[in-house]
Structures are given as structure tokens and as C-alpha cells.
Design a protein around this motif. Sequence first.
Motif, mmCIF file in Angstrom:
data_model
loop_
_atom_site.group_PDB
_atom_site.id
_atom_site.type_symbol
_atom_site.label_atom_id
_atom_site.label_comp_id
_atom_site.label_asym_id
_atom_site.label_seq_id
_atom_site.Cartn_x
_atom_site.Cartn_y
_atom_site.Cartn_z
ATOM 1 N N THR A 1 0.854 -1.190 0.000
ATOM 2 C CA THR A 1 0.000 0.000 0.000
ATOM 3 C C THR A 1 0.893 1.245 0.000
ATOM 4 N N GLY A 2 0.379 2.290 -0.614
ATOM 5 C CA GLY A 2 1.161 3.531 -0.685
ATOM 6 C C GLY A 2 2.364 3.381 -1.590
ATOM 7 N N ALA A 3 2.175 2.643 -2.703
ATOM 8 C CA ALA A 3 3.299 2.372 -3.613
ATOM 9 C C ALA A 3 3.509 3.495 -4.627
ATOM 10 N N GLY B 1 7.537 7.612 -2.356
ATOM 11 C CA GLY B 1 8.402 7.381 -1.197
ATOM 12 C C GLY B 1 8.785 5.940 -0.915
ATOM 13 N N LEU B 2 8.609 5.533 0.324
ATOM 14 C CA LEU B 2 9.035 4.196 0.749
ATOM 15 C C LEU B 2 8.306 3.101 -0.016
ATOM 16 N N GLY B 3 7.029 3.311 -0.314
ATOM 17 C CA GLY B 3 6.239 2.287 -1.007
ATOM 18 C C GLY B 3 6.821 1.957 -2.369
ATOM 19 N N ARG C 1 -6.280 1.015 -7.826
ATOM 20 C CA ARG C 1 -6.603 2.260 -7.125
ATOM 21 C C ARG C 1 -7.465 1.946 -5.907
ATOM 22 N N ALA C 2 -7.037 2.441 -4.757
ATOM 23 C CA ALA C 2 -7.872 2.301 -3.549
ATOM 24 C C ALA C 2 -7.631 3.505 -2.658
ATOM 25 N N ASP C 3 -8.721 4.046 -2.128
ATOM 26 C CA ASP C 3 -8.615 5.109 -1.138
ATOM 27 C C ASP C 3 -8.835 4.467 0.224
ATOM 28 N N LEU C 4 -7.778 4.381 0.995
ATOM 29 C CA LEU C 4 -7.833 3.630 2.258
ATOM 30 C C LEU C 4 -8.533 4.396 3.381
ATOM 31 N N THR C 5 -9.071 5.574 3.075
ATOM 32 C CA THR C 5 -9.953 6.215 4.073
ATOM 33 C C THR C 5 -11.348 5.596 3.991
ATOM 34 N N GLY D 1 0.407 5.910 4.513
ATOM 35 C CA GLY D 1 0.207 6.675 5.741
ATOM 36 C C GLY D 1 0.525 8.131 5.503
ATOM 37 N N PHE D 2 0.025 8.972 6.380
ATOM 38 C CA PHE D 2 0.361 10.398 6.295
ATOM 39 C C PHE D 2 0.231 11.041 7.672
ATOM 40 N N GLY D 3 0.729 12.286 7.787
ATOM 41 C CA GLY D 3 0.690 12.997 9.054
ATOM 42 C C GLY D 3 0.178 14.408 8.889
ATOM 43 N N ILE E 1 4.542 -0.377 8.568
ATOM 44 C CA ILE E 1 5.441 0.767 8.729
ATOM 45 C C ILE E 1 4.958 1.626 9.886
ATOM 46 N N GLY E 2 5.734 1.545 10.968
ATOM 47 C CA GLY E 2 5.488 2.382 12.140
ATOM 48 C C GLY E 2 6.296 3.655 12.000
ATOM 49 N N SER E 3 6.966 4.048 13.065
ATOM 50 C CA SER E 3 7.803 5.252 13.030
ATOM 51 C C SER E 3 8.484 5.383 14.379
ATOM 52 N N SER F 1 -1.049 7.410 16.254
ATOM 53 C CA SER F 1 -1.359 6.365 15.262
ATOM 54 C C SER F 1 -0.178 5.396 15.120
ATOM 55 N N LYS F 2 1.031 5.924 15.218
ATOM 56 C CA LYS F 2 2.207 5.053 15.041
ATOM 57 C C LYS F 2 2.485 4.225 16.304
ATOM 58 N N ALA F 3 2.090 4.750 17.473
ATOM 59 C CA ALA F 3 2.197 3.940 18.699
ATOM 60 C C ALA F 3 1.285 2.721 18.560
ATOM 61 N N GLU G 1 13.586 11.041 3.518
ATOM 62 C CA GLU G 1 13.333 11.869 2.325
ATOM 63 C C GLU G 1 12.266 11.246 1.429
ATOM 64 N N THR G 2 11.033 11.685 1.588
ATOM 65 C CA THR G 2 9.915 11.223 0.753
ATOM 66 C C THR G 2 8.982 12.424 0.596
ATOM 67 N N GLU G 3 7.757 12.175 0.168
ATOM 68 C CA GLU G 3 6.792 13.273 0.067
ATOM 69 C C GLU G 3 6.098 13.535 1.410
ATOM 70 N N GLY H 1 6.477 17.160 3.239
ATOM 71 C CA GLY H 1 5.780 18.205 2.468
ATOM 72 C C GLY H 1 4.279 18.091 2.655
ATOM 73 N N ASN H 2 3.767 16.877 2.628
ATOM 74 C CA ASN H 2 2.319 16.663 2.785
ATOM 75 C C ASN H 2 1.861 16.947 4.215
ATOM 76 N N ALA H 3 2.710 16.608 5.188
ATOM 77 C CA ALA H 3 2.331 16.808 6.591
ATOM 78 C C ALA H 3 2.502 18.272 7.001
HETATM 79 N N1 LIG Z 1 9.049 9.993 5.538
HETATM 80 C C1 LIG Z 1 9.214 9.956 6.850
HETATM 81 O O1 LIG Z 1 9.883 10.784 7.457
HETATM 82 C C2 LIG Z 1 8.588 8.816 7.629
HETATM 83 C C3 LIG Z 1 9.110 8.518 8.903
HETATM 84 C C4 LIG Z 1 8.536 7.471 9.626
HETATM 85 C C5 LIG Z 1 7.499 6.740 9.101
HETATM 86 N N2 LIG Z 1 6.998 7.068 7.854
HETATM 87 C C6 LIG Z 1 5.872 6.289 7.355
HETATM 88 O O2 LIG Z 1 6.254 5.684 6.137
HETATM 89 C C7 LIG Z 1 5.089 5.358 5.386
HETATM 90 C C8 LIG Z 1 5.284 5.782 3.941
HETATM 91 O O3 LIG Z 1 5.331 7.197 3.881
HETATM 92 P P1 LIG Z 1 6.350 7.986 2.956
HETATM 93 O O4 LIG Z 1 7.336 8.634 3.859
HETATM 94 O O5 LIG Z 1 6.843 7.137 1.856
HETATM 95 O O6 LIG Z 1 5.390 9.152 2.451
HETATM 96 P P2 LIG Z 1 4.849 9.544 0.989
HETATM 97 O O7 LIG Z 1 5.998 9.701 0.056
HETATM 98 O O8 LIG Z 1 3.981 10.743 1.248
HETATM 99 O O9 LIG Z 1 3.961 8.307 0.567
HETATM 100 C C9 LIG Z 1 2.753 8.014 1.225
HETATM 101 C C10 LIG Z 1 1.986 6.971 0.452
HETATM 102 O O10 LIG Z 1 0.758 6.719 1.147
HETATM 103 C C11 LIG Z 1 -0.318 6.728 0.202
HETATM 104 N N3 LIG Z 1 -1.578 7.164 0.786
HETATM 105 C C12 LIG Z 1 -1.822 8.277 1.525
HETATM 106 N N4 LIG Z 1 -3.135 8.397 1.774
HETATM 107 C C13 LIG Z 1 -3.741 7.328 1.185
HETATM 108 C C14 LIG Z 1 -5.096 6.908 1.057
HETATM 109 N N5 LIG Z 1 -6.101 7.625 1.568
HETATM 110 N N6 LIG Z 1 -5.364 5.767 0.380
HETATM 111 C C15 LIG Z 1 -4.352 5.047 -0.171
HETATM 112 N N7 LIG Z 1 -3.063 5.404 -0.107
HETATM 113 C C16 LIG Z 1 -2.752 6.542 0.563
HETATM 114 C C17 LIG Z 1 0.152 7.742 -0.860
HETATM 115 O O11 LIG Z 1 -0.498 7.429 -2.113
HETATM 116 P P3 LIG Z 1 -1.625 8.323 -2.842
HETATM 117 O O12 LIG Z 1 -1.450 9.743 -2.378
HETATM 118 O O13 LIG Z 1 -1.341 8.103 -4.292
HETATM 119 O O14 LIG Z 1 -2.907 7.687 -2.402
HETATM 120 C C18 LIG Z 1 1.636 7.431 -0.958
HETATM 121 O O15 LIG Z 1 1.872 6.397 -1.863
HETATM 122 C C19 LIG Z 1 3.926 6.063 6.104
HETATM 123 O O16 LIG Z 1 3.210 5.127 6.863
HETATM 124 C C20 LIG Z 1 4.629 7.072 7.008
HETATM 125 O O17 LIG Z 1 3.858 7.394 8.135
HETATM 126 C C21 LIG Z 1 7.526 8.069 7.116
#
Ligand SMILES: NC(=O)c1ccc[n+]([C@@H]2O[C@H](COP(=O)([O-])OP(=O)(O)OC[C@H]3O[C@@H](n4cnc5c(N)ncnc54)[C@H](OP(=O)(O)O)[C@@H]3O)[C@@H](O)[C@H]2O)c1
Length: 257
Positions: free
Chosen positions: A8-10, A13-15, A58-62, A89-91, A137-139, A155-157, A186-188, A191-193
Motif C-alpha cells: 500500500t502507498g506504492a 516514497g518508501l512504497g 486504485r484504492a482510497d484507504l480512508t 500513511g500520512f501525518g 510501517i510504524g515510526s 497512530s504510530k504507537a 526523504e519522501t513526500e 511536504g504533505n504533513a
Molecule cells: N518519511 C518519513 O519521514 C517517515 C518517517 C517514519 C514513518 N513514515 C511512514 O512511512 C510510510 C510511507 O510514507 P512515505 O514517507 O513514503 O510518504 P509519501 O511519500 O507521502 O507516501 C505516502 C503513500 O501513502 C499513500 N496514501 C496516503 N493516503 C492514502 C489513502 N487515503 N489511500 C491510499 N493510499 C494513501 C500515498 O499514495 P496516494 O497519495 O497516491 O494515495 C503514498 O503512496 C507512512 O506510513 C509514514 O507514516 C515516514
Amino acid sequence: MAKTALITGASAGLGTEFAKLFAADGHNVVLVARRVDRLEALAKELMSSHSIQAIAIRADLTEDDAPQKLHAELRNRGIDIDFLVNNAGFGSNGAFLEQDIERELNMIRVNVTALTHLTHVFLADMVKRGSGRVLNIGSTAGFQAGPFMATYYASKAYVISLSEALAAEVKGKGVSVTVSCPGPTETEFAGNAGNDKSQLFQSGLVAKADRVAKEAYAAMMSGDRMVIHGLMNKISTQSLRFIPRSVGQFIAAKLNQ
Ligand SMILES: NC(=O)c1ccc[n+]([C@@H]2O[C@H](COP(=O)([O-])OP(=O)(O)OC[C@H]3O[C@@H](n4cnc5c(N)ncnc54)[C@H](OP(=O)(O)O)[C@@H]3O)[C@@H](O)[C@H]2O)c1
């Protein structure tokens, strides 16, 4: 026989990095997110560079029924999931009372509810088959309360707690559950959070996504229960055991501002 990973979330970033790692090891991938154009481009790239099958869904996980629909769609297509990566995930950043409550609730739906539901349906299949691996994926945020990112930290706890408990429950069933706890990466995400200008992300300790994913992938494949990326993150999360909780919260508040 080829194995299949659902990530999920591919779309970012990490996905995206996890998808590349599975494909490079010859595994088929099911790529899930909302931005299906990105998923399709990635699927095409992975199929042409590796001899694997990649599909974009395509799936909206909300949406409450998204996990069940995904499970049903894969069952209809005759696809068994051997690896589940709950990565989406997002913040959000700022004082809790200043946040849009719908966004906060959506965060819980994606980071907590969908992760729990997907784990429930796919882990059940894995236990029945006596094989499979889950990577959540926690944090590092999951190790203490985080003022100014309160919902995200909470949420991550939950993700850490659920994952460790399930790892214990499935012991001896041929299945593993791993939780990866990255620090700032370094991902999106930032910026999103809205915390890309925070002290945390300006600290110079921001990891590369490919390295974080590689370490988490290896931990999952070894069946480890937890992986914390990087020495500083290991020290900071473990040192929280020895200081008053209020001090950990004070530091988190500073870093989030
Ligand atoms: N980057 C960091 O600093 C960091 C640190 C610790 C943990 N994490 C965790 O790592 C994981 C991956 O995040 P990332 O850093 O790679 O961030 P990212 O680059 O923003 O990627 C987030 C992914 O989550 C998907 N997503 C968000 N909302 C969604 C929804 N409603 N339905 C389906 N997919 C959704 C996005 O896809 P769409 O927008 O295309 O749906 C995107 O593919 C998250 O769980 C995040 O909390 C990140």
C-alpha cells in the motif's frame, strides 16, 4: 513458484522503494494507492526491467470497505498474497485544535483502521497456508507522545503495539509480522504533513528512502519483529526508557515545531 507482495502507498516514497525491492528479487507486486497513474507507470517499469507481474489497483484507504474490496478483488483474480506491506500513511503538523478534524480522522482511517483491516484479512490467509510475512510501517514517532503531531504519533504507537502483539500471536505458525520504525526520511511525507521546515526535518538526520526500505525489507525477510533505521534513531528511541516521559514529550514538541 513466484510469490506476490501487496504494497500500500506504492505511488511514492518508501512504497515505491519496497516495490522495486520485491521486483528485483523476482516477486510479483500488487501496487495500491489513489494515484493510479503513478502506480501504472511503476508497474510498467518493473515488468520491463524484471521478469515479474505487476498490477496497479486504485484504492482510497480512508474508505471503510477498501480493504475488504481489495481482498475480494485479489481472490477473484486468483492471486494469493505472500507479503503484505502496510506502508500507506500520512501525518499533519501543528496544534491539535488547529487541525481539520476530518483530516485527523482520515489519518486514523489510513494509518490505523485500514492497516488493521488489511492485516486481519491477509494474515488469516497466510496462517491458513502456514506461510507469509507482514511488514507494517510504524515510526520512531510511535515511541512517545508527540505534541504538535499528536494524532500521527498516537497512530504510530498503535502500529507498533499491534505489530508486536501479532508477531507474538503468530509465532510458530510459519508467518511473521515485522514493524519498521523509520525516523525522518526523504519522501513526500514531510511536504504533505507540513513539517518539512520543522527542526526534525531540518536536522540533517534525514535518511534516504531507498536505504530505509532496504533495511526494513531485509528485517521482514528475516522475520525480525522490529527494525529501527539508523544509529541515532536507535539511541533516541531506546533512551526514552530511561528519562521521564515529560522530557521525551518536550523534545518531540521542540522537534515538531
Ligand atoms: N518519511 C518519513 O519521514 C517517515 C518517517 C517514519 C514513518 N513514515 C511512514 O512511512 C510510510 C510511507 O510514507 P512515505 O514517507 O513514503 O510518504 P509519501 O511519500 O507521502 O507516501 C505516502 C503513500 O501513502 C499513500 N496514501 C496516503 N493516503 C492514502 C489513502 N487515503 N489511500 C491510499 N493510499 C494513501 C500515498 O499514495 P496516494 O497519495 O497516491 O494515495 C503514498 O503512496 C507512512 O506510513 C509514514 O507514516 C515516514
